[in-house]
Design a protein around this motif. Structure first.
Motif, PDB file in Angstrom:
ATOM      1  N   TRP A   8       0.846  -1.196   0.000  1.00  0.00           N
ATOM      2  CA  TRP A   8       0.000   0.000   0.000  1.00  0.00           C
ATOM      3  C   TRP A   8       0.878   1.241   0.000  1.00  0.00           C
ATOM      4  N   SER A   9       0.340   2.280  -0.611  1.00  0.00           N
ATOM      5  CA  SER A   9       1.038   3.564  -0.570  1.00  0.00           C
ATOM      6  C   SER A   9       0.905   4.182   0.817  1.00  0.00           C
ATOM      7  N   LEU A  10       1.802   5.109   1.116  1.00  0.00           N
ATOM      8  CA  LEU A  10       1.750   5.784   2.407  1.00  0.00           C
ATOM      9  C   LEU A  10       0.443   6.544   2.566  1.00  0.00           C
ATOM     10  N   ARG A  11      -0.030   7.144   1.470  1.00  0.00           N
ATOM     11  CA  ARG A  11      -1.297   7.884   1.550  1.00  0.00           C
ATOM     12  C   ARG A  11      -2.443   6.957   1.944  1.00  0.00           C
ATOM     13  N   ARG A  12      -2.495   5.774   1.320  1.00  0.00           N
ATOM     14  CA  ARG A  12      -3.576   4.842   1.652  1.00  0.00           C
ATOM     15  C   ARG A  12      -3.456   4.377   3.093  1.00  0.00           C
ATOM     16  N   ARG A  13      -2.235   4.109   3.530  1.00  0.00           N
ATOM     17  CA  ARG A  13      -2.054   3.666   4.917  1.00  0.00           C
ATOM     18  C   ARG A  13      -2.551   4.725   5.903  1.00  0.00           C
ATOM     19  N   ARG A 203      -3.224  13.836   0.895  1.00  0.00           N
ATOM     20  CA  ARG A 203      -2.646  14.064  -0.429  1.00  0.00           C
ATOM     21  C   ARG A 203      -1.875  15.383  -0.457  1.00  0.00           C
ATOM     22  N   GLN A 210       5.875  13.635  -3.178  1.00  0.00           N
ATOM     23  CA  GLN A 210       5.717  13.302  -4.591  1.00  0.00           C
ATOM     24  C   GLN A 210       6.660  14.133  -5.450  1.00  0.00           C
ATOM     25  N   ALA A 213      10.019  12.669  -5.157  1.00  0.00           N
ATOM     26  CA  ALA A 213      10.144  11.450  -5.958  1.00  0.00           C
ATOM     27  C   ALA A 213      10.314  11.794  -7.434  1.00  0.00           C
TER      28      ALA A 213
END
Length: 494
Positions: A8-13, A203, A210, A213
């Motif tokens: 999972w992405s950090l945002r989803r977590r 977000r 982001q 990255a």
């Protein structure tokens, strides 16, 4: 099996953690609120029950009088107990003597008294005379009740007169149910709203990461392994504020890029000095090497009789000067290509050039079998004809030098997808895996002993890659036991 949430992405977590935490808090608050409300409503019902008991005792006091002795006790009926004014709908009463129900009933909406069933009488008879209200399930349409022993002449033995009064819990259950439904709807709406808003907030909070990255991806695409590198990529100042955790990452990233840029600059300066030294040395060596070669050749051809050993020495001096001149020319060519000097851009027919190169290779290495596969139409590219001829010649010389006699060398030329594709393959023993990765590096040699038996300088394939790259093309090698293939791709022209 992978752990829950792996990948999972950090945002989803973060969003899931926020939603789960909010759901747990909402559930806890809801449960505590419902329990507190139920206890409050039950206490209020107990107060109403005490008031109902007071009304009932006032009504029956005329029958009971000043509580005569048991033999003279007048037993009231359940109807009499429920006749008190102001009794609420659903109020019930049961009159027991010596533990047996003599009469019981409850009030309906019209104030009419209805009898209870035997099972309901048994439930009322079981109410303890401890001065506290008790909840009991009377079943059927009556449901749950709060009942209290209002009067008991023999609480220790249960053999006297006992009156039980009760009020329904229906209103309490209805109110609690409505509150539970309301809390559930509000909590669900709040969780959904929190998920939507939380996703946007997270977000926004992770947007600097982001951007970092993206910056790292752009840096990763730069050709940092060679040439001059302008490492201008940096994290914006707004994302490198050391007062925040994300900003600390951005600041550390910028510091790392500064360090890398400094190291690359130092490497480029060092390489520039080496290239300049090689170019200068190669240029300066050309004149003395030409002189050595000329004088040795002049002496050998003078016609004077010289001892055989001196003649042999002169021959070796001439051959070595020729070899060293080739090495110097190769180094000078690489130095010029490293400096980014533009090559000629003339129309070149690769088909005709390959025919000449294969013919030369056949004359140089007649012990090999040379084959040519080329289309009948010209294959035109834009480039430097001498340099491209050197590419083909180096590939053919490499095949001849590193394969035994009788090896079949196939040169193929084709046009594929707007590119001229030149392939030189052989059925020799293949390339040693230990040198395959560094095959196109300068002075890379399969013979670690540095033997000169093949006459190789280790610069041939390096020149191939440098010239092909300067023409906007690419070169690759594939090798297994019994099959080796070099492939050159150069943009073609119509």
């Amino acid at each position: 099996m992978t752990p829950s949430g792996a990948g999972w992405s950090l945002r989803r977590r973060l969003v899931v953690a926020l939603v789960v935490l909010l759901a747990l808090v909402s559930a806890l608050v809801g449960v505590v609120s419902v329990l507190a409300l139920r206890a409050s409503l039950t206490d209020r019902l107990d107060e109403q029950l005490a008031t109902s008991i007071s009304r009932s005792l006032v009504v029956v006091s005329g029958s009971l009088g000043p509580l005569p002795t048991p033999p003279q006790l007048i037993v009231p009926s359940a109807e009499r107990v429920l006749e008190a004014p102001g009794q609420a709908e659903g109020t019930l009463a049961a009159v027991l003597v010596e533990g047996r129900v003599l009469s019981s009933g409850y009030l309906d909406t019209a104030g009419t008294v209805h009898a209870l069933t035997a099972g309901q009488d048994a439930a009322l008879a079981a109410v303890a005379a401890d001065g506290a209200a008790h909840s009991l399930d009377l079943g059927g349409r009556m449901g749950d009740y709060r009942a209290l022993v209002a009067f008991d002449t023999a609480p220790s033995t249960g053999d006297g007169l006992r009156i039980v009064i009760g009020l329904p819990l229906a209103n309490v259950e209805t109110t609690v149910g409505q509150v539970v439904l309301t809390v559930a709807i509000v909590a669900a709406f709040g969780i959904v709203l929190a998920a939507v808003l939380g996703a946007r907030i997270v977000r926004g909070a992770l947007r600097p990461l982001q951007r970092m990255a993206q910056t790292a991806s752009r840096v990763a695409e730069l050709p940092l392994d060679r040439g001059e590198v302008a490492l201008a990529e940096r994290i914006p100042a707004a994302d490198a504020d050391s007062r925040t955790e994300v900003g600390q990452v951005g600041a550390a990233f910028n510091n790392m890029l500064d360090h890398v840029a400094g190291a690359l600059g130092a490497r480029e300066a060092s390489e520039r000095k080496v290239r300049q030294f090689v170019a200068d040395a190669s240029h300066e060596l050309r004149t003395p090497l030409s002189s050595i070669r000329g004088y040795s050749e002049l002496t050998r051809r003078s016609g004077e009789q010289v001892p055989a050993d001196i003649a042999h020495a002169l021959s070796r001096i001439e051959s070595e000067s020729v070899r060293m001149t080739g090495l110097v020319e190769d180094l000078l060519l690489l130095a010029r290509l490293d400096e980014g000097r533009e090559l000629a851009r003339d129309p070149v027919d690769l088909g005709r050039m390959i025919v000449d190169a294969v013919s030369d290779a056949h004359a140089t290495a007649p012990t090999h079998e040379w084959r040519l596969e080329s289309p009948p139409d010209p294959v035109m590219v834009s480039g430097d004809a001498p340099r491209l001829h050197q590419v083909v010649a180096n590939l053919l010389a490499n095949a001849a030098a590193h394969t035994p006699a009788g090896t079949v060398v196939v040169t193929n030329l084709a046009v594929v997808g707007g590119e001229a594709v030149l392939t030189v393959g052989d059925d020799g023993p293949g390339i040693d895996p230990s040198v395959r990765e560094n095959l196109f590096e300068r002075f890379a040699r399969a013979d670690s002993s540095r033997s000169r038996s093949t006459g190789s300088t280790g610069l041939g394939l390096a020149i191939v890659r440098a010239v092909v790259t300067a023409h906007g093309g690419s070169v690759s090698a594939e090798s297994t036991s019994g099959e080796t293939r070099f492939t050159v791709r150069i943009p073609s022209v119509d």
